[in-house]
Design a protein around this motif. Structure first.
Motif, PDB file in Angstrom:
ATOM      1  N   GLU A  47       1.045  -1.282  -0.132  1.00  0.00           N
ATOM      2  CA  GLU A  47      -0.390  -0.174  -0.098  1.00  0.00           C
ATOM      3  C   GLU A  47       1.149   1.164   0.069  1.00  0.00           C
ATOM      4  OE1 GLU A  47      -3.797  -1.914   2.426  1.00  0.00           O
ATOM      5  OE2 GLU A  47      -2.375  -0.751   3.594  1.00  0.00           O
ATOM      6  N   LEU A  48       1.757   1.805   0.637  1.00  0.00           N
ATOM      7  CA  LEU A  48       3.420   2.228   0.069  1.00  0.00           C
ATOM      8  C   LEU A  48       3.642   2.488  -0.749  1.00  0.00           C
ATOM      9  CD1 LEU A  48       4.813   1.731   3.679  1.00  0.00           C
ATOM     10  CD2 LEU A  48       3.531   3.684   3.368  1.00  0.00           C
ATOM     11  N   LEU A  49       3.848   1.570  -1.914  1.00  0.00           N
ATOM     12  CA  LEU A  49       4.339   1.217  -2.671  1.00  0.00           C
ATOM     13  C   LEU A  49       3.058   1.849  -3.918  1.00  0.00           C
ATOM     14  CD1 LEU A  49       6.263   0.931  -5.751  1.00  0.00           C
ATOM     15  CD2 LEU A  49       5.080  -0.837  -5.655  1.00  0.00           C
ATOM     16  N   LEU A  50       2.041   2.125  -3.818  1.00  0.00           N
ATOM     17  CA  LEU A  50       0.400   2.415  -4.225  1.00  0.00           C
ATOM     18  C   LEU A  50       0.563   3.967  -4.006  1.00  0.00           C
ATOM     19  CD1 LEU A  50      -1.931  -0.929  -3.789  1.00  0.00           C
ATOM     20  CD2 LEU A  50      -0.430   0.268  -5.508  1.00  0.00           C
ATOM     21  N   ALA A  51       0.733   3.958  -2.540  1.00  0.00           N
ATOM     22  CA  ALA A  51       0.458   5.400  -2.254  1.00  0.00           C
ATOM     23  C   ALA A  51       1.507   6.605  -2.655  1.00  0.00           C
ATOM     24  CB  ALA A  51       0.870   5.810  -0.836  1.00  0.00           C
ATOM     25  N   ALA A  52       3.112   6.034  -2.590  1.00  0.00           N
ATOM     26  CA  ALA A  52       4.187   6.477  -3.515  1.00  0.00           C
ATOM     27  C   ALA A  52       3.809   7.414  -5.081  1.00  0.00           C
ATOM     28  CB  ALA A  52       5.437   5.992  -3.070  1.00  0.00           C
ATOM     29  N   LEU A  53       3.443   5.902  -5.528  1.00  0.00           N
ATOM     30  CA  LEU A  53       2.810   6.162  -6.821  1.00  0.00           C
ATOM     31  C   LEU A  53       1.583   7.259  -6.724  1.00  0.00           C
ATOM     32  CD1 LEU A  53       2.478   2.587  -8.507  1.00  0.00           C
ATOM     33  CD2 LEU A  53       4.056   4.289  -9.175  1.00  0.00           C
TER      34      LEU A  53
END
Length: 146
Positions: A47-53
């Motif tokens: 989810e952090l990766l998705l938020a970063a994107l």
């Protein structure tokens, strides 16, 4: 590369499946692995990766459009499918969807007009996170020698 180009965080374990990341400026974010059966509200690493994107491209688009008009609504949703196959665990079909609304007025017309170009420019050139994911940058993993 210059020292100014270096970016880093330190991730420390706080409990089983729970971590805190600290950036060079002292900011922190807590996250976990959802190993508690899904009751924790902490973000998972995925989810952090998705938020970063979403956050990276949202920041680019916000800078470009909000100089013309303050949006009445601005949200970005990011989705992906988590798969496990012969390549291992990964996300596929990543999609970033903008939902931006501007009020009426001349500045808002200009902001609406440049929105598609701002989104495309962020995706194609500016967003470090999506550019890194799409280019397939190798990750080196090491164990510190004591």
């Amino acid at each position: 590369m210059s020292e100014d180009s270096k970016r880093s965080v330190v991730v420390e374990r706080t409990a089983t499946g729970h971590f805190v990341a600290t950036n060079a400026r002292g900011g922190t974010i807590r996250f976990g692995t959802a190993s508690d059966g899904g009751t924790s509200t902490e973000f998972t690493p995925v989810e952090l990766l998705l938020a970063a994107l979403g956050g990276c491209t949202a920041a680019d688009v916000d800078v470009a459009t909000s100089r013309h008009a303050e949006p009445a609504g601005f949200s970005v949703s990011v989705t992906g499918d988590k798969v496990s196959d012969e390549l291992g665990n990964r996300l596929t079909d990543l999609t970033v969807t903008f939902d931006v609304v501007f009020p009426e007025g001349a500045g808002a017309e200009r902001a609406r007009a440049i929105l598609p170009r701002a989104v495309k420019t962020s995706h194609d050139r500016l967003c470090t996170v999506s550019r890194t994911v799409e280019s397939g940058t190798p990750v080196t993993v090491t164990i510190k020698d004591d």
